[in-house]
Design a protein around this motif. Structure first.
Motif, PDB file in Angstrom:
ATOM      1  N   LEU A   1     -16.367   2.376  13.119  1.00  0.00           N
ATOM      2  CA  LEU A   1     -15.461   2.375  14.310  1.00  0.00           C
ATOM      3  C   LEU A   1     -14.232   3.090  13.800  1.00  0.00           C
ATOM      4  O   LEU A   1     -13.562   3.808  14.411  1.00  0.00           O
ATOM      5  N   ASP A   2     -13.772   2.533  12.515  1.00  0.00           N
ATOM      6  CA  ASP A   2     -12.403   2.887  12.072  1.00  0.00           C
ATOM      7  C   ASP A   2     -12.503   4.588  11.321  1.00  0.00           C
ATOM      8  O   ASP A   2     -11.580   5.407  11.670  1.00  0.00           O
TER       9      ASP A   2
ATOM     10  N   ASP B   1      -6.370  -7.704  17.767  1.00  0.00           N
ATOM     11  CA  ASP B   1      -6.988  -6.373  17.276  1.00  0.00           C
ATOM     12  C   ASP B   1      -6.108  -5.551  16.392  1.00  0.00           C
ATOM     13  O   ASP B   1      -6.139  -4.387  16.619  1.00  0.00           O
ATOM     14  N   TYR B   2      -5.665  -6.402  15.357  1.00  0.00           N
ATOM     15  CA  TYR B   2      -5.088  -5.487  14.386  1.00  0.00           C
ATOM     16  C   TYR B   2      -3.425  -4.942  14.961  1.00  0.00           C
ATOM     17  O   TYR B   2      -3.395  -3.853  14.493  1.00  0.00           O
ATOM     18  N   GLY B   3      -3.056  -5.300  16.102  1.00  0.00           N
ATOM     19  CA  GLY B   3      -1.894  -4.616  16.667  1.00  0.00           C
ATOM     20  C   GLY B   3      -2.533  -3.847  17.875  1.00  0.00           C
ATOM     21  O   GLY B   3      -1.395  -3.219  18.599  1.00  0.00           O
ATOM     22  N   ARG B   4      -3.380  -3.621  18.315  1.00  0.00           N
ATOM     23  CA  ARG B   4      -3.922  -2.678  19.301  1.00  0.00           C
ATOM     24  C   ARG B   4      -3.675  -3.065  20.678  1.00  0.00           C
ATOM     25  O   ARG B   4      -3.614  -2.555  21.781  1.00  0.00           O
TER      26      ARG B   4
ATOM     27  N   ILE C   1      -7.109  -1.125   7.759  1.00  0.00           N
ATOM     28  CA  ILE C   1      -5.555  -1.138   7.672  1.00  0.00           C
ATOM     29  C   ILE C   1      -5.099   0.322   8.050  1.00  0.00           C
ATOM     30  O   ILE C   1      -4.233   0.459   8.819  1.00  0.00           O
ATOM     31  N   LEU C   2      -5.833   1.214   7.582  1.00  0.00           N
ATOM     32  CA  LEU C   2      -5.234   2.846   7.769  1.00  0.00           C
ATOM     33  C   LEU C   2      -5.439   2.988   9.266  1.00  0.00           C
ATOM     34  O   LEU C   2      -4.538   3.650   9.864  1.00  0.00           O
ATOM     35  N   ALA C   3      -6.691   2.649   9.895  1.00  0.00           N
ATOM     36  CA  ALA C   3      -6.663   2.753  11.516  1.00  0.00           C
ATOM     37  C   ALA C   3      -5.986   2.043  12.329  1.00  0.00           C
ATOM     38  O   ALA C   3      -5.137   2.682  13.113  1.00  0.00           O
ATOM     39  N   SER C   4      -5.648   0.815  11.711  1.00  0.00           N
ATOM     40  CA  SER C   4      -4.680  -0.122  12.505  1.00  0.00           C
ATOM     41  C   SER C   4      -2.963   0.424  12.399  1.00  0.00           C
ATOM     42  O   SER C   4      -2.331   0.213  13.390  1.00  0.00           O
TER      43      SER C   4
END
Length: 365
Positions: A90-91, A179-182, A48-51
């Motif tokens: 990855l995050d 991809d969580y918004g990417r 969640i932090l990364a996305s």
């Protein structure tokens, strides 16, 4: 003569300091690093932090540096947890930790065909999403797997019946496709209708965890989120208390806290992070409100073959089964989305009420 003792107030943390304290608390104060629940919770938080493109202060990821430095060894010894380990690695890199181990891990997972051990299309989709973040393998929606995912999403009736597993899988397919918004995810109108049906059920059941996921999924595909649902998950987030108690249950509101905060962030809100207490962090669960879903199902089941799929005809009968508080929630659910009546056509199961299956169907003849 009395002694006067002056207490210094707790030093207030700013939002970045609170975020760092939250990371430390999840990494160090809830599960041991060899516990699969530790992997799950850390992966959820970092994801969640990364996305979200979170801004972290210097040193925020230090509690995970040693884990990151030895992550190849963990993958080789615990290959069954490759999705958790890939996600964390990855995050961490995307959040700014010093290192480039993610590419090697993706190559190793692809070389060992780890995804072939999965029985679930959803897990295979997650594996594809992770590998694609370092340019390995096919996109999530490619080929037969992509076709099956879209076919699953595009049957709205599936999500008009209480089935939390199916509803969570629907939201996660959207998360993986986007991809969580990417990246931009395109879904069918039927898939959007299914998300609305899943949201109606979550609202009727007062399941704010699932409702927040539905709101996040709708936002990720650039669809409008009903204002009633936004208010509901906002209130749910505000009701979660953060406290330290080593004797409290770990079956707490951790995931609800994360997903409501994430969904609100996606929708443009900036929910404030509370002060993080020292010690074994726990997240309270809001008191369960009256939930009309069970009463609605009972009212329809008791009618048997007499039930109908027309909501306006059935409304009075259903309301008679519900307490006044539940009637208010039902009224909110009716007005939240324009799809309530078509939802009810499926939810009523009136077309299944005519009698037993014909013998030819039951026997396979």
């Amino acid at each position: 003569m009395s002694n006067i003792v002056t207490f210094q107030p707790l030093m207030q943390q700013n939002q970045e300091a609170r975020l760092s304290a939250l990371i430390t608390a999840i990494v160090e104060e809830r599960h041991g690093a060899n516990d699969v629940y530790w992997l799950k919770e850390v992966a959820e938080l970092l994801g969640i932090l990364a996305s979200s493109g979170a801004s972290l202060q210097s040193g925020a990821l230090d509690p995970l540096q040693e884990f990151y430095d030895r992550i190849e060894d963990r993958l080789h010894f615990f290959p069954q947890y490759y999705r958790f380990l890939l996600s964390i690695c990855l995050d961490l890199e995307d959040l700014g930790i010093n290192g480039r181990r993610g590419q090697a891990l993706c190559d190793w997972v692809a070389q060992h065909k780890s995804a072939q051990a999965e029985m679930s299309d959803l897990q295979r989709a997650e594996a594809r999403r992770l590998l694609c973040r370092r340019g390995v393998g096919a996109p999530v929606d490619a080929g037969q797997l992509g076709a099956r995912l879209h076919r699953f999403m595009s049957r709205p009736a599936t999500f008009a019946l209480p089935n939390k597993k199916a509803a969570y899988e629907l939201t996660h397919v959207v998360f993986y496709l986007s991809d969580y918004g990417r990246r931009k995810a395109v879904v069918s109108d039927d898939a959007l209708l299914g998300l609305h049906y899943a949201g109606i059920l979550a609202h009727l059941d007062q399941d704010m965890d699932l409702l927040a996921e539905v709101c996040a999924a709708l936002t990720l595909v650039k669809a409008l989120v009903p204002e009633v649902w936004t208010r509901a998950i906002t209130e749910s987030y505000r009701q979660i208390d953060l406290f330290a108690d080593q004797n409290a249950s770990l079956s707490d509101g951790y995931h609800l806290f994360l997903v409501t905060r994430w969904a609100l962030g996606l929708m443009g809100a900036q929910p404030e992070l509370a002060q993080i207490p020292a010690g074994q962090l726990r997240f309270s669960l809001p008191d369960l409100a009256v939930r009309p879903l069970h009463g609605m199902s009972e009212s329809l089941h008791d009618m048997g073959a007499a039930r109908q799929s027309d909501w306006q005809r059935m409304r009075g009968h259903v309301l008679a089964y519900l307490a006044p508080e539940a009637q208010v929630i039902l009224a909110d659910a009716e007005g939240a989305t324009p799809y309530f009546e078509t939802f009810f056509e499926c939810f009523s199961r009136a077309t299944f009420a005519a009698g037993p299956m014909p013998r030819s169907v039951r026997s396979g003849a």
